[in-house]
Enzyme design. Structure first.
Site, PDB file in Angstrom:
ATOM      1  N   SER A  61       0.810  -1.212   0.000  1.00 46.11           N
ATOM      2  CA  SER A  61       0.000   0.000   0.000  1.00 46.11           C
ATOM      3  C   SER A  61       0.848   1.270   0.000  1.00 46.11           C
ATOM      4  CB  SER A  61      -0.909  -0.010   1.247  1.00 46.11           C
ATOM      5  OG  SER A  61      -2.034   0.786   1.032  1.00 46.11           O
ATOM      6  N   ASN A  72       2.681   4.625  -4.871  1.00 45.51           N
ATOM      7  CA  ASN A  72       3.286   4.404  -6.172  1.00 45.51           C
ATOM      8  C   ASN A  72       3.421   5.689  -6.987  1.00 45.51           C
ATOM      9  OD1 ASN A  72       3.826   3.239  -8.724  1.00 45.51           O
ATOM     10  ND2 ASN A  72       2.845   1.353  -8.003  1.00 45.51           N
ATOM     11  N   CYS A  73       2.321   6.442  -7.074  1.00 45.22           N
ATOM     12  CA  CYS A  73       2.285   7.646  -7.908  1.00 45.22           C
ATOM     13  C   CYS A  73       3.102   8.778  -7.303  1.00 45.22           C
ATOM     14  CB  CYS A  73       0.853   8.103  -8.122  1.00 45.22           C
ATOM     15  SG  CYS A  73      -0.186   6.830  -8.850  1.00 45.22           S
ATOM     16  N   PRO A  96     -11.715 -21.798 -11.521  1.00 43.05           N
ATOM     17  CA  PRO A  96     -12.685 -21.640 -10.440  1.00 43.05           C
ATOM     18  C   PRO A  96     -12.028 -21.041  -9.200  1.00 43.05           C
ATOM     19  CG  PRO A  96     -12.659 -23.908 -11.266  1.00 43.05           C
ATOM     20  CD  PRO A  96     -11.542 -23.198 -11.929  1.00 43.05           C
ATOM     21  N   TYR A 150      -9.802 -15.055  -8.863  1.00 44.16           N
ATOM     22  CA  TYR A 150     -10.213 -13.740  -9.354  1.00 44.16           C
ATOM     23  C   TYR A 150      -8.980 -12.894  -9.623  1.00 44.16           C
ATOM     24  CZ  TYR A 150     -14.722 -15.229  -7.507  1.00 44.16           C
ATOM     25  OH  TYR A 150     -15.876 -15.910  -7.273  1.00 44.16           O
ATOM     26  N   ALA A 151      -9.156 -11.825 -10.368  1.00 38.04           N
ATOM     27  CA  ALA A 151      -8.006 -10.945 -10.616  1.00 38.04           C
ATOM     28  C   ALA A 151      -8.470  -9.514 -10.837  1.00 38.04           C
ATOM     29  CB  ALA A 151      -7.204 -11.438 -11.823  1.00 38.04           C
ATOM     30  N   GLY A 195      -6.825  -5.112 -11.182  1.00 42.27           N
ATOM     31  CA  GLY A 195      -5.705  -4.173 -11.254  1.00 42.27           C
ATOM     32  C   GLY A 195      -4.985  -4.163 -12.596  1.00 42.27           C
ATOM     33  N   ASP A 196      -3.757  -3.685 -12.573  1.00 39.21           N
ATOM     34  CA  ASP A 196      -2.977  -3.501 -13.800  1.00 39.21           C
ATOM     35  C   ASP A 196      -2.800  -4.789 -14.594  1.00 39.21           C
ATOM     36  OD1 ASP A 196      -2.694  -0.999 -12.719  1.00 39.21           O
ATOM     37  OD2 ASP A 196      -0.501  -1.037 -12.608  1.00 39.21           O
TER      38      ASP A 196
END
Lengths: 549, 549
Positions: free
Chosen positions: B38, B41-42, B273, B276-277, B279-280
């Site tokens: 967390s 990054n920016c 199954p 999940y995914a 983001g970038d």
């Protein structure tokens, strides 16, 4: 086609120039009762303050330039005194004479005039001003310098009043604002205006709210308020709002509605054939409430002026109503709003919920982040967006986004989806607009429920225990009298201290940590709601009701 | 339910904290391969520049705080090397050992990694950096100070590259940017990027465009470009973009798509199954084009992280696609964009028109007004909004409003209707967003037609005479070689000088006066179009093709 336009500022001049771009052959006559057309109405307070230094900057166009570029016959100092639709004629006062002007099509854009309250002693006082146009400005500035006035009292505390309060403070005058509503900026709700009121006071403006002016004495040197308080003043400036400048239509037979506003259909046509009207003088439909409204703002006036010209040549661009977005800078802060406020929703008995976000205008870790308070009002069943208010920094951007969302009939569910420009100098990865959308969505999804600051007492009376989840160091700087305290990060371990049979209302500083606490407690079976806006909001609007030992 | 989340920055950490707020009982484990979760990054370029002074400001959360508040088991320095969906297991490298972790539900949020081009000499050069995370930043800053580097070359000229160019200039380094596209900031169209390129040059950044790097020599001290130009440099920073960090999924059987991005459905479920995914690393749908896209931005990642948690507990918040809004500050100016650019519309052969507005970010008569260039792309048949770009000041607000309009499926006809907050310090009675809407509406209504700067030569070749309606004093400061001139205010009187059989293209400084001229000429029967953006835009993008004597 001979088109006569009454009024040469925002709506009238937009109509005139648009019509010329659409029709080279029309005869276009603009009758303006004042000496200037197309002047920077909204700039007047900033010339008064000295920020705009060149008076010529206020005059955007001249009759000569409008003749040259647009072949428009602009006639200033011509006051229309009557309209006779049956004869397609106007009576016009020119240099003391009354002349008659004919038209094929007539566009009424007379604007609005300041409301002058009917107060004993006001009419005869020599030190009373208004600020609506350049002559008003010239008179006020001349009066301030010739009389050596040192104190000015503004009657009314709306947008224009606060712009003038700042301008007059910048000129070194002692300024008092008297507003009869419970708070300044009545288009905002009380807790949102509280920050602005605080700023005014900090900047040396004396603010008196909840007090109407009852009478004027001593040749205007004393204002007597409803509670008999006396306010001494050198100069009085009336800023209690405006009303449609439609007295000249009394004999025309043209239908007038709300407070004398001209009634028009969606093509801006009045009840009289070939007579159209736009701008501050017309009754519009508030897009959110559907109710008739008077909206005195430059943006709708300009749009309506353009659209009435379109309709005259057969382009079907209709009036779709207004949401009434407005903004005011107040010293180093600002307030903005769009749509309906909470007071209006209560008055109209619409089902609503409110959420408040308090945080920074851009990423906290980037230098220069400043405070922003944003309020969203919505229908918790349908997700319809009713309105938004913002105070602090970066308010124009957030209100513009929300005004766009409201105008476009977006709903609560759309707000978290908005992809707003983010780099640390400009915003946050989750913009405050996204965040109020998430907060509202949580309520709609049944994940969270809240109470507003003005509902806290009733909740406590109804038996809810206030639980403050801030840290002890925060409590030392200010706290609720009746709250118990468990810091959020200890809550899971201290659940046994709470009574599962007891309903709670949780609070923190801003309402964010208390939402996390609400979620923990809800999942453990507690009956719990969140105090929206938290302690900070409550303290801002009711500083006397909290402890700060 | 045991939920394992791979990746602890934007999307992963949003998923973890949201899931905890929704489910107190889930076991939530976050595996982050780096030492920090967390983090901001920016914000990295702004620590490099010195604007953010405290490195601790970059670290938004720590594992300890996340454990305390959210009961999340955050494990840093744990690199996932394989996923075995059939067994609901992961292989994880921890301190040199490979361990196995099981899951009931798996959320992949591995992010993206900088693309390292396959250039001769690059892999062995010791002076090559990237900037994606805090260790990258630490390494680059250590290298700059220990080697005493005085020159840095950025390979690539996109958003991150320009943030770094500014940061490195602020550190006093000589900076070169090499971009293989025709212009820096390839997500913007060429004429919009031209202003930014000018700013970079003014600030002492050497900009080389239209040149790929062909090879690296002298142990990284020399970059050889495609045209054999040699660029000497102490340090190389790669900023040619990122790709999904999905190498560890090679053996998983999970479907990967565009450039290795993870394919997900609208509930973020992968082909496996319980996996999940977000983001970038995921392939999203560009909302405007409908095409698959990779969008590496914090805002969609955070939203997706939240939504995947919602879906895990059965709240149906679906991925509705992205419009890809982005912004970059470049010294004292900024560039922002949303939706599709002109290059993409041409590539997809979509019917489009563009309009440009050049003016001020707020009322001209109020002090401090600064330049803003705004471009709108739309479908001239349906009015669909395709995209927008802005350069200068006040760009975040305008792009945010247009991003909201695009996200909400508003059309050209809605833009003039928008009621945006106006007081002189904040905007104009007609906001630039209203104005581009009016310009687009005029095209749709057949009142106006335009040509873009890149179409001017073809229009002239096809026989259109360029007519410049600016004043002689303006022409003296710069003019088109082949234009004839009649100032707008003389046009009605000098129509006889024009040939009714001759098609014209009219131009002025910004495109506004020439639109008025276009309307006059059209109504007199001329075949005429407007040069959108006028001389100023053309001069910005093609300074060598105009005369400035």
């Amino acid at each position: 086609m001979k088109v006569v336009i009454v009024g040469g500022v925002a709506g009238g001049m937009s109509a005139a120039t648009r019509l010329r771009r659409l029709d080279e052959t029309a005869e276009i006559i603009v009758l303006e009762q004042g000496p200037y057309v197309s002047f920077a109405n909204c700039g007047l307070p900033y010339y008064l303050s000295g920020e705009i230094q060149d008076r010529a900057d206020l005059i955007v166009q001249t009759p000569a330039k409008l003749k040259q570029r647009f072949n428009i016959d602009v006639r200033v100092n011509q006051r229309v005194t009557a309209v006779v639709p049956d004869q397609h004629q106007l009576s016009v006062q020119v240099a003391g004479q009354t002349v008659t002007e004919s038209y094929d099509k007539l566009i009424l854009a007379p604007g609005a005039v300041p409301v002058v309250p009917d107060l004993p002693g006001l009419a005869t006082a020599p030190n009373v001003s208004v600020l609506r146009n350049i002559p008003d400005l010239d008179r006020l500035m001349a009066k301030l310098s010739t009389t050596g006035a040192r104190t000015v009292t503004l009657v009314g505390g709306g947008f224009i009043s606060l712009e003038m309060a700042e301008a007059l403070r910048r000129r070194g005058l002692a300024v008092t604002v008297v507003e009869q509503a419970t708070h300044v900026l009545p288009p905002l709700d009380e807790e949102m205006a509280a920050d602005i009121q605080h700023t005014l006071t900090q900047q040396g403006v004396r603010v008196i709210t909840g007090q109407a002016v009852a009478s004027v004495r001593d040749n205007g040197r004393t204002l007597v308020l409803a509670d008999e308080t006396q306010v001494q003043t050198d100069q009085i400036v009336l800023a209690v709002g405006v009303r449609p400048a439609t007295d000249f239509l009394a004999t025309s037979g043209i239908h007038l509605g709300l407070r004398g506003g001209i009634e028009v259909d969606e093509t801006y046509q009045t009840s009289a054939p070939d007579v159209y009207a736009v701008g501050d003088a017309i009754v519009v439909r508030n897009q959110v409430s559907g109710h008739p409204a008077l909206i005195s703002l430059a943006s709708p006036a300009n749009r309506q002026g353009r659209q009435v010209a379109d309709n005259l040549i057969g382009l079907p661009h209709h009036n779709r109503g207004s949401v009434g977005t407005a903004i005011v800078r107040v010293f180093d802060t600002a307030a903005a709003m769009t749509g309906l406020n909470e007071a209006a929703l209560q008055a109209q008995q619409l089902p609503y919920k409110a959420v408040h976000y308090r945080g920074s205008d851009h990423a906290d870790y980037f230098p220069g982040a400043q405070s922003l308070l944003l309020k969203l009002l919505f229908n918790p069943q349908s997700g319809e967006l009713y309105g938004a208010q913002a105070v602090g920094h970066g308010v124009d951007k957030r209100i513009d986004v929300l005004a766009t969302a409201i105008k476009g009939h977006l709903t609560v569910a759309d707000l978290p989806e908005l992809e707003l420009s983010y780099a640390p100098p400009f915003g946050s990865a989750k913009d405050p607009v996204n965040l109020v959308g998430e907060m509202a969505q949580n309520i709609m999804d049944g994940l969270s429920d809240n109470r507003q600051w003005h509902e806290l007492k009733a909740a406590e009376v109804a038996g809810r225990q206030l639980l403050d989840v801030r840290n002890p160091t925060e409590l030392a700087a200010g706290r609720f009298p009746m709250a118990i305290n468990i810091p959020l990060d200890q809550l899971r371990d201290r659940l046994s201290e709470l009574d599962p049979q007891q309903p709670y209302i949780v609070s923190c500083q801003s309402g964010h940590r208390s939402y996390v606490a609400e979620r923990i407690l809800k999942q453990h079976g507690f009956d719990v709601v969140n105090l929206d806006g938290g302690f900070a909001l409550y303290q801002t609007v009711r500083p006397d009701e909290v402890l700060d030992d």
